[in-house]
Design an enzyme around this catalytic site. Structure first.
Site, PDB file in Angstrom:
ATOM      1  N   SER A 233       1.210  -1.230   0.113  1.00 56.85           N
ATOM      2  CA  SER A 233       0.016  -0.340   0.034  1.00 56.85           C
ATOM      3  C   SER A 233       0.946   1.441  -0.053  1.00 56.85           C
ATOM      4  CB  SER A 233      -0.616   0.036   0.535  1.00 56.85           C
ATOM      5  OG  SER A 233      -1.803   0.715   0.895  1.00 56.85           O
ATOM      6  N   ASP A 459      -9.279  -4.472  -4.568  1.00 58.37           N
ATOM      7  CA  ASP A 459      -8.504  -4.231  -3.865  1.00 58.37           C
ATOM      8  C   ASP A 459      -8.978  -2.159  -3.776  1.00 58.37           C
ATOM      9  OD1 ASP A 459      -7.136  -1.990  -2.949  1.00 58.37           O
ATOM     10  OD2 ASP A 459      -4.875  -3.440  -3.621  1.00 58.37           O
ATOM     11  N   HIS A 487      -7.293  -5.968  -0.032  1.00 61.19           N
ATOM     12  CA  HIS A 487      -6.373  -4.443  -0.585  1.00 61.19           C
ATOM     13  C   HIS A 487      -4.928  -6.006  -0.525  1.00 61.19           C
ATOM     14  CE1 HIS A 487      -4.069  -2.093  -0.118  1.00 61.19           C
ATOM     15  NE2 HIS A 487      -3.608  -1.478   0.889  1.00 61.19           N
TER      16      HIS A 487
END
Length: 518
Positions: A233, A459, A487
């Site tokens: 991320s 995602d 995610h």
């Protein structure tokens, strides 16, 4: 729709940021894995490569590793507060190391996301979820709390009691008029002043580029010639910044759940709003396959029930079994968290079922997990404050009343369920004492080693298109797709992704560009 105060906006945004990219994993049972004997030592690294003369003391510092958490080694690394003037005071970066179960061929440094996520906590609490047995056999794994975060020299804005009260705050429905907007701005100024008073000048030096420079010192003090790095991320943004600053020091970099560095803050928020609305619809469709789903048949009908539930909590906050009040801000945060991990969707179904019957306890438990609040009311990290502080340095944000209102309307258009809760974030940074110091721009690192960029088609927090954009921008990148929900991919997507990443780290085998795992 009710709007959050500036501090409440920050709390909502941190859930969407990926700072808690793997929080959902904490709801599951950990996997198996050998516990290696931890090496504890004091040593100055043998630095390989060119070191800036004014930073030599940081690159060659003696590191005291000490046994911690029963099975890990911990240390504190000194970093310059200001890379433009390293002779000024230093700050601390906390690190934790899990030694390889076999013969180590180097170190993999890990960042779980954010900004504001704790690499120390993720390695300590969830190592089997974010790394494979094979990776841990061949590498030491080191987690670190970036500057401003957690156990490192940290941003300090609110006490635990103030955070508890802040989670209850919400304002009246609708796009604000000029007077209400002035109230928002005044609250933002109070919050910014409190952060500045409690944190000091560190608040102006926790941007992502500074954290990437720290990453190169970490590479040196663990004794590696090149950086091996796993970034989830926001961790992909940190890894991208490193590749741009230190391309010839890159080793094997995996950027999972990639962020497109060319996007503005407003574009990021819009993309996430759209992504979570899509994830909600996928969740509802999946829920309706079960006879125990609390939602009526038809995706539109199911979503409508959820939206009505949100409106009900807005108008009449609920009380959990422990007597705590659950306002829409807390309810929203609890609802969002399981959408990160499709294996946790049944938990969301249960929480919705209970809430529809007037009991928000399960939703509050999810919100507490996302906020990293313990049963005793103690918050484990400063992730919310760090998220705001780092983003205010990394991104210019609009604070114009008319522009923010237009953004709010667009957010609600693309995400009728979640969009209204994500607006007006720019107000907070407008009051910030420092920044911004960076600007959105496409990435470029033509001299970097091959970089693996991973995108997940479903995602919600880092939409799939962002990974395609980053891979296109980075000249040496290859793109890997996981056709899945939730995610990020590595550690939760099965053997196809796992084997590709492990082969890259362990054997140096670069995946074919464009490979897809289903």
């Amino acid at each position: 729709m009710r709007r959050f105060s500036p501090r409440r906006l920050a709390t909502a945004a941190v859930v969407l940021s990926g700072a808690l990219v793997l929080s959902g994993c904490q709801l599951l049972s950990p996997g198996s894995g050998d516990s290696p004997e931890v090496g504890v030592e004091s040593a100055a690294p043998e630095v390989v490569g060119e070191v800036p003369a004014d930073l030599e003391g940081f690159y060659t510092q003696e590191v005291q590793w000490e046994l911690c958490e029963e099975a890990f080694a911990c240390a504190t690394i000194e970093m310059p507060l200001d890379y433009a003037d390293p002779s000024r005071e230093s700050i601390d970066v906390a690190v934790i190391r899990s030694d390889a179960t076999g013969e180590a061929q180097g170190t993999v440094l890990v960042n779980p996301g954010g900004p504001g996520g704790s690499g120390v906590n993720i390695v300590r609490d969830a190592l089997p979820f974010i790394t494979s047995d094979r990776l841990r056999e061949h590498y030491d794994v080191v987690g670190f709390d970036p500057r401003g975060v957690g156990q490192s020299s940290a941003v300090d804005c609110l006490t635990d009691e103030e955070r508890e009260a802040d989670r209850l705050e919400f304002l009246e429905p609708g796009i604000p008029d000029a007077e209400a907007f002035e109230t928002l701005a005044a609250e933002a100024e109070d919050f910014a002043a409190q952060c500045a008073e409690r944190t000091g000048e560190l608040l102006g030096y926790i941007d992502t580029d500074s954290a990437a420079r720290d990453l190169d010192i970490l590479r040196a003090v663990v004794g590696d010639e090149q950086l091996n790095y796993l970034g989830f991320s926001y961790g992909s943004a940190l890894g991208t910044a490193y590749a741009e600053l230190f391309p010839t020091n890159t080793g094997r970099l995996v950027l999972d759940g990639a962020v497109d560095p060319s996007l503005s803050n407003e574009e990021i928020t819009l993309g996430q709003a759209r992504g979570f609305e899509a994830a909600l619809r996928t969740f509802v469709a999946d829920c309706q396959l079960s006879s125990e789903c609390p939602l009526p048949s038809g995706v539109d009908q199911g979503v409508a029930v959820i939206q009505e539930l949100f409106r009900s909590v807005e108008e009449s906050p609920m009380t959990a079994s422990d007597g705590r009040l659950v306002t829409i801000g807390t309810f929203f945060s609890g609802f969002i968290l399981p959408l990160y991990e499709n294996n946790n969707w049944p938990l969301l179904s249960t929480a919705i079922d209970q809430a529809l019957q007037g009991d928000p306890t399960a939703m509050l438990e999810l919100a507490d997990l996302g906020a990293e609040r313990g049963p005793d009311g103690v918050y484990a990290t400063n992730s919310n404050a760090a998220f705001v502080a780092i983003n205010c340095l990394d991104y210019p944000m609009t604070s114009d009343f008319e522009e923010l209102n237009a953004d709010a309307e667009e957010l609600e258009e693309v995400s009728p369920t979640f969009g209204p809760y994500l607006a007006y974030g720019g107000v907070t940074c407008d009051a910030w004492e420092y920044g911004p110091v960076l600007e959105p721009a496409p990435a470029s690192a033509p001299d970097a080693a091959p970089i693996v960029v991973i995108g997940t088609t479903g995602d919600p927090a880092t939409p799939y298109d962002w990974s395609l954009a980053l891979a296109d921008q980075l000249e040496t990148a290859v793109h890997v797709t996981w056709e899945g929900e939730g995610h990020t991919a590595y550690g939760r997507a099965g053997d196809c992704i796992g084997d590709l990443v492990d082969a890259y780290f362990v054997d140096g085998t670069v995946p074919d560009d464009g490979v897809t795992c289903g």
